[in-house]
Write an enzyme that holds these catalytic residues in place. Structure first.
Site, mmCIF file in Angstrom:
data_model
loop_
_atom_site.group_PDB
_atom_site.id
_atom_site.type_symbol
_atom_site.label_atom_id
_atom_site.label_comp_id
_atom_site.label_asym_id
_atom_site.label_seq_id
_atom_site.Cartn_x
_atom_site.Cartn_y
_atom_site.Cartn_z
ATOM 1 N N CYS A 299 0.817 -1.269 -0.075
ATOM 2 C CA CYS A 299 0.074 0.078 0.181
ATOM 3 C C CYS A 299 0.854 1.278 -0.130
ATOM 4 C CB CYS A 299 -0.979 0.120 1.077
ATOM 5 S SG CYS A 299 -0.279 -0.125 2.742
ATOM 6 N N HIS A 347 -2.182 1.269 6.803
ATOM 7 C CA HIS A 347 -2.955 0.954 5.549
ATOM 8 C C HIS A 347 -3.016 2.212 4.746
ATOM 9 C CE1 HIS A 347 -4.166 -1.123 1.980
ATOM 10 N NE2 HIS A 347 -5.406 -0.284 2.069
ATOM 11 N N HIS A 359 -5.951 1.667 -4.281
ATOM 12 C CA HIS A 359 -5.024 1.194 -3.294
ATOM 13 C C HIS A 359 -4.540 -0.283 -3.597
ATOM 14 C CE1 HIS A 359 -7.934 -1.114 -0.402
ATOM 15 N NE2 HIS A 359 -8.409 -1.083 -1.627
#
Length: 387
Positions: A299, A347, A359
């Site tokens: 990520c 994240h 993402h």
């Protein structure tokens, strides 16, 4: 915990992150999930489908958190290795100079030993062929003594500096070893969590996997509804701001301050468009923990690469990226902003507008567009505007 380790961000969420309507939608989606998921264990004692899903999600979450710790340790390892190499090179150069100084001292000692030379005294004066011979010898020995003293001083200074650098190199090596241990620990944690998740999923029957997919679909639909609601709110706020700006301009004329703000917004929008275009081009590439492209990403590797394409340098990890810009309320999020998730900020996604982001989701998944509410509003930590 070792003193060199970076402290992690707290779980405090940015002010203004929630809205009553979205909170209600989140509760509704959770209620729907509770009604549709299989909550009770099966007769054979196996965990229910809901329990398996929660456990797998938790394992993926833990793996992703460990991935960011791995990324941080890997970055520290690289920096410390460079520092150690620099110190060792310096020690080698100083050791070489020390050896040369030692050789020079040795040559002085050997010369005095061979000639029996010493500072001329009265006996030397009496034995000299002439007073001039004595003075010539005296000047020679004075120069020799001065050079020898200088050589001794140089040797002592170089020896002290070399010992200091050797101590610094030793301490840096100890720190490097500790960081490498952190790196190995984080790597092992990631691998263990992923293996456990795969083991749980492998035990599901085909029918259970189909029901799990149906549950995930309903969750996605609920997330999409929340995203649509946010998009409406943002559009209404934009219309209101535009109307207010138009009214202000017509009544007071153009303002240099508003022009400066508009120029700043335009510059950010240009960079954000480049970052989003890059991220969109990566859709379909696999999530791989620790990866920074070009074939795969985790990520934070994706967000870093996307903004690099826009000419903006972001730190490597989510822990640092969350501090690399200005925090804004979720309702004010603009395309290009970074949306961070979970209390441990493990994240991140790139906001593209209308409640959606691009993402790299998790192990086993691919870079994709998805609602920022994919896990419910409660997991959204903050929104940060880089550049």
């Amino acid at each position: 915990m070792a003193s060199h380790r970076k402290s992690r961000p707290s779980g405090t969420r940015a002010a203004g992150i929630r809205t009553p309507a979205l909170a209600t939608a989140a509760l509704t989606s959770m209620a729907l999930f509770s009604q549709t998921a299989e909550a009770s264990p099966s007769d054979d004692g196996k965990p229910s489908l809901e329990e398996v899903e929660k456990k797998v999600d938790s394992l993926y979450r833990q793996a992703e958190s460990a991935t960011e710790k791995y990324n941080a340790a890997k970055e520290r390892t690289g920096k410390q290795r460079k520092q150690v190499d620099t110190l060792l090179d310096d020690v080698a150069r100083r050791t070489d100079r020390l050896n040369k100084a030692r050789e020079e001292l040795g040559s002085f000692a050997a010369a005095q030993y061979r000639t029996g030379a010493s500072v001329p005294d009265t006996a030397t004066f009496l034995l000299a062929d002439s007073p001039q011979d004595y003075f010539d010898q005296d000047q020679l020995m004075s120069r020799l003594t001065s050079r020898q003293k200088g050589a001794v001083d140089d040797y002592v200074t170089e020896q002290s500096a070399t010992m200091k650098k050797r101590q610094e190199a030793s301490q840096s090596l100890d720190t490097l070893t500790e960081t490498q241990d952190d790196l190995k620990t984080a790597k092992t944690t990631v691998q263990t969590k992923l293996a456990s998740a795969r083991e749980l999923l492998s035990q599901l029957t085909a029918a259970e996997k189909a029901r799990l997919a149906a549950i995930e679909k309903r969750q996605q639909e609920a997330a999409d509804r929340q995203a649509a609601e946010l998009a409406k709110q943002q559009a209404a706020a934009a219309d209101q701001a535009a109307a207010s700006s138009s009214s202000s301009s017509s009544s007071s004329g153009s303002s240099s301050g508003s022009g400066s703000s508009s120029g700043s917004d335009s510059a950010y929008a240009t960079k954000a468009a480049k970052a989003i275009a890059f991220a969109r081009a990566q859709i379909g590439k696999p999530y791989v923990w620790g990866a920074t492209g070009p074939g795969s990403y985790d990520c934070s590797g994706l967000s870093q690469a996307a903004w690099k394409a826009a000419g903006v340098s972001l730190p490597r990890t989510t822990y640092d990226q969350v501090n690399a810009g200005t925090t804004v309320p979720l309702a004010d999020a603009q395309p290009g902003d970074l949306v961070f998730f979970y209390d441990d900020v493990s994240h991140v996604g790139i906001y593209i507008g209308n409640g959606m982001m691009i993402h790299a989701p998790k192990p086993g998944a691919y870079v994709r567009e998805e609602s920022i509410y994919y896990g419910g509003e409660s997991i959204i930590h903050s929104v940060v505007r880089p550049a």
